[in-house]
Design an enzyme around this catalytic site. Structure first.
Site, short mmCIF file in Angstrom:
data_model
loop_
_atom_site.label_atom_id
_atom_site.label_comp_id
_atom_site.label_asym_id
_atom_site.label_seq_id
_atom_site.Cartn_x
_atom_site.Cartn_y
_atom_site.Cartn_z
N CYS A 2 22.47 32.66 -10.83
CA CYS A 2 22.29 31.36 -10.95
C CYS A 2 22.46 30.85 -9.62
O CYS A 2 22.37 31.55 -8.36
CB CYS A 2 23.52 30.66 -11.88
SG CYS A 2 23.55 31.53 -13.47
N LYS A 566 15.72 36.61 -9.68
CA LYS A 566 15.47 37.39 -8.46
C LYS A 566 16.59 38.46 -8.23
O LYS A 566 16.17 39.65 -7.69
CB LYS A 566 15.54 36.49 -7.29
CG LYS A 566 15.26 37.08 -5.82
CD LYS A 566 13.92 37.71 -5.96
CE LYS A 566 13.50 38.43 -4.59
NZ LYS A 566 12.37 39.42 -4.74
C1 AGP Z 1 11.62 44.16 -8.54
O1 AGP Z 1 10.32 43.29 -8.37
C2 AGP Z 1 12.79 43.32 -9.39
N1 AGP Z 1 12.77 41.91 -9.25
C3 AGP Z 1 14.06 44.06 -9.66
O2 AGP Z 1 13.69 45.13 -10.03
C4 AGP Z 1 14.87 44.30 -8.45
O3 AGP Z 1 14.29 44.91 -7.44
C5 AGP Z 1 15.89 44.60 -8.57
O4 AGP Z 1 16.82 43.68 -9.39
C6 AGP Z 1 17.06 44.86 -7.27
O5 AGP Z 1 17.33 43.79 -6.41
P1 AGP Z 1 17.82 44.02 -5.13
O6 AGP Z 1 17.08 44.67 -4.33
O7 AGP Z 1 18.32 42.48 -4.62
O8 AGP Z 1 19.32 44.55 -5.45
#
Ligand code: AGP
Length: 571
Positions: A2, A566
């Protein structure tokens, strides 16, 4: 995860909060809300949906102390009741919270409250209110000692005081237009100020119109050093307004920035075990895929290397090696499973390295050994430019460790160009019910990443598989409603790979080839050429564009795909 935002001062607090929540929306966009003081009482406005919906409801609000929140549901469904802010039983305290209180059920059982929501955050604000201490900051500090888990919080009291604090999830404090603000993400402060304070774990702040006071976990006042904000990339003007499109097209800038930095500064600041015996990567999602590519680079310089999915690693039974380097890759540096895995390695005494794209993130603090990536702020949930930055930075790191020159890297960057994915091929792909990405070696990893991109923003059921595996079961899926996207840039297995494609054709499957070599008899998207090891950087970009175009053709929002956020700061 969040996003939280708080502000106090005589400037237009509501405008700051709404603008801030819009900038935080990429962290979660299920629901949103604000709390402010109206006629000496706390008022809450909250709604399911995005910040535009909240902004309409908050049109007439004038207040000089407001807290706000945008939510990605963890505890409790996507409902107005579960949206933040949450009020305490007396109605005299409001909280916004990013994180997870793991012992909230035990705490809840000790309270006699008519619960309005099923969230852990409502438990937290009531726990704070019940503390015996005589002022809000001491109540917050006392309550924080009773909770297990993570938090970045801001509380607003009915008498107009704001208290903020954090454990694991980031929280930044700054002066803006003569007032004082707290927020989950430096991006909110961009174009507002250049300076900020980063709260460390179990640090707290009292925000007043006259200034900010910082406290440690013992309630002692502390002084904090101001820091400078790095510049944030604006959305390239030539693109409509999707962050993802803009971020894909920043690819060449990212590669150039990465090469310039590491040619200039090298990797000498990175702490590496003296008799390094192996290098292992731990990450989630796209970052896991860049770890898979990186492992191939380190094997090529003679280092054993493995890549683990963080959520598996942390509960697995891996035998740790004190002479290994454990590399945690994370764009946000906040992903809960990656953080938890890093804590495990820290406890074991093994050497760690964080590969992150976010200054001051929690993963950097845990690892205390950082290989930064230079993708610039990545807002779109679907990671694109950060993936390129991770792969390329780790390629250069492998060249450094292996004593290899970077001529091929320089060539690859200078020759790099964005290969668009043609609309005609997008239209053609829309006909199919199943889309299977296949490849061998590094191309198989690109297939994994391409399939993830397509799934996460167009919601098309897609899989990726090593092409040699097709005949071991998955080939049964292939029929004339199946599109197989073949990625071919690795020459060593070219013949075998083409044979696998023929197996698909023989069963009525359609083929779309993405390759840097011309192959007769296939619908083919031709890539420019560079060193084979760096072809994952060339081949992934048109496949990112493919996912983006499919998403837009289907009428979805590439920046805010359903059900996702994200960075996943919960397990
Ligand atoms: C990728 O497009 C996704 N949003 C997701 O798999 C992301 O890569 C994953 O949650 C890891 O996030 P981070 O690199 O911030 O750790």
């Amino acid at each position: 995860m969040c996003g939280i935002c708080a502000c106090i001062g005589n400037f237009l607090c509501k405008d700051f909060i709404i603008d801030g929540l819009k900038k935080l929306e990429y962290r979660g966009y299920d629901s949103a809300g604000i709390s402010f003081i109206d006629n000496n009482a706390l008022k809450v406005i909250k709604t399911v949906g995005d910040i535009d919906a909240l902004s309409k409801l908050a049109e007439g609000v004038k207040a000089d102390a407001i807290i706000g929140h945008t939510r990605w549901a963890t505890h409790g469904g996507v409902t107005v009741e579960n949206a933040h802010p949450h009020l305490s039983k007396s109605g005299k305290l409001a909280i916004v919270h990013n994180g997870v209180i793991e012992n909230y059920k035990d705490l809840k059982a000790q309270m006699d409250v008519e619960w309005k929501s099923s969230t852990d955050s409502e438990v937290f604000v009531n726990l704070i209110e019940r503390q015996k201490e005589d002022c809000l900051i001491r109540k917050v500090i006392s309550a924080s000692k009773k909770v297990e888990g993570s938090f970045a919080i801001a509380l607003l009291s009915a008498d107009g005081e704001i208290v903020a604090g954090r454990r694991e999830n980031p929280l930044y404090i700054a002066e803006v237009d003569g007032g004082f603000v707290a927020t989950s993400d430096l991006y909110v402060l961009s174009e507002k100020t250049e300076n900020y304070f980063a709260l460390e774990n179990d640090e707290f702040a009292v925000l007043k119109k006259s200034g900010v006071e910082f406290y440690d976990k013992n309630g002692e006042k502390i002084a904090k050093k101001q820091q400078k904000i790095e510049k944030f990339n604006k959305i390239s003007a030539k693109f409509k307004n999707t962050h993802m499109e803009s971020e894909i097209f920043e690819a060449k800038d990212v590669l150039e920035k990465t090469l310039d930095f590491y040619l200039k500064y090298g990797f000498s600041t990175i702490k590496i075990p003296k008799n390094l015996q192996e290098i292992n990567f731990i990450a989630c999602g796209t970052a896991y895929h860049s770890g898979l590519v990186a492992a191939e680079y380190f094997k090529k310089i003679g280092l054993p290397s493995h890549t683990y999915i963080a959520s598996e690693f942390r509960y697995g039974n891996e035998v740790l090696n004190l002479n290994a380097l454990y590399v945690f890759i994370s764009q946000s540096g906040e992903t809960a499973d990656t953080i938890a895995s890093a804590k495990l390695i820290k406890e074991s005494g093994c050497k760690m390295l964080a590969v992150t794209n976010t200054q001051n993130c929690f993963l950097n603090q845990i690892c205390q050994n950082v290989l930064p990536t230079f993708a610039g702020k990545e807002i779109a949930v679907a990671s694109t430019k950060a993936y390129l930055a991770q792969v390329f930075s780790l390629y250069l790191f492998a060249c450094f460790l292996g004593g290899r020159d970077v001529k091929e890297a320089s060539d690859a960057v200078s020759k790099f160009e964005i290969v668009d994915f043609p609309d005609s091929l997008t239209q053609y792909a829309l006909k199919f019910k199943k889309i299977i990405f296949v490849g061998r070696g590094l191309d198989y990893i690109t297939a994994l990443e391409a399939s993830l991109k397509l799934k996460e923003i167009s919601y098309i059921n897609s899989i990726a598989i090593a092409s040699g595996e097709l005949k071991h079961g998955t080939l049964a899926l292939v029929d004339n409603e199946t599109l197989v996207v073949g990625i071919l840039t690795q020459q060593k297995t070219r013949e075998k790979f083409l044979t696998n494609l023929e197996e698909v054709k023989a069963r009525g499957g359609e083929i779309l080839l993405v390759s840097n070599c011309i192959e007769e008899g296939y619908n083919c998207l031709t890539l420019p050429n560079c060193a084979e090891d760096l072809m994952p950087i060339y081949s992934v970009v048109p496949l990112q564009i493919f996912a983006l175009k499919m998403c837009k053709k289907l009428g979805f929002n590439p920046d805010k795909p359903r059900n996702l956020a994200k960075s996943v700061t919960v397990e």
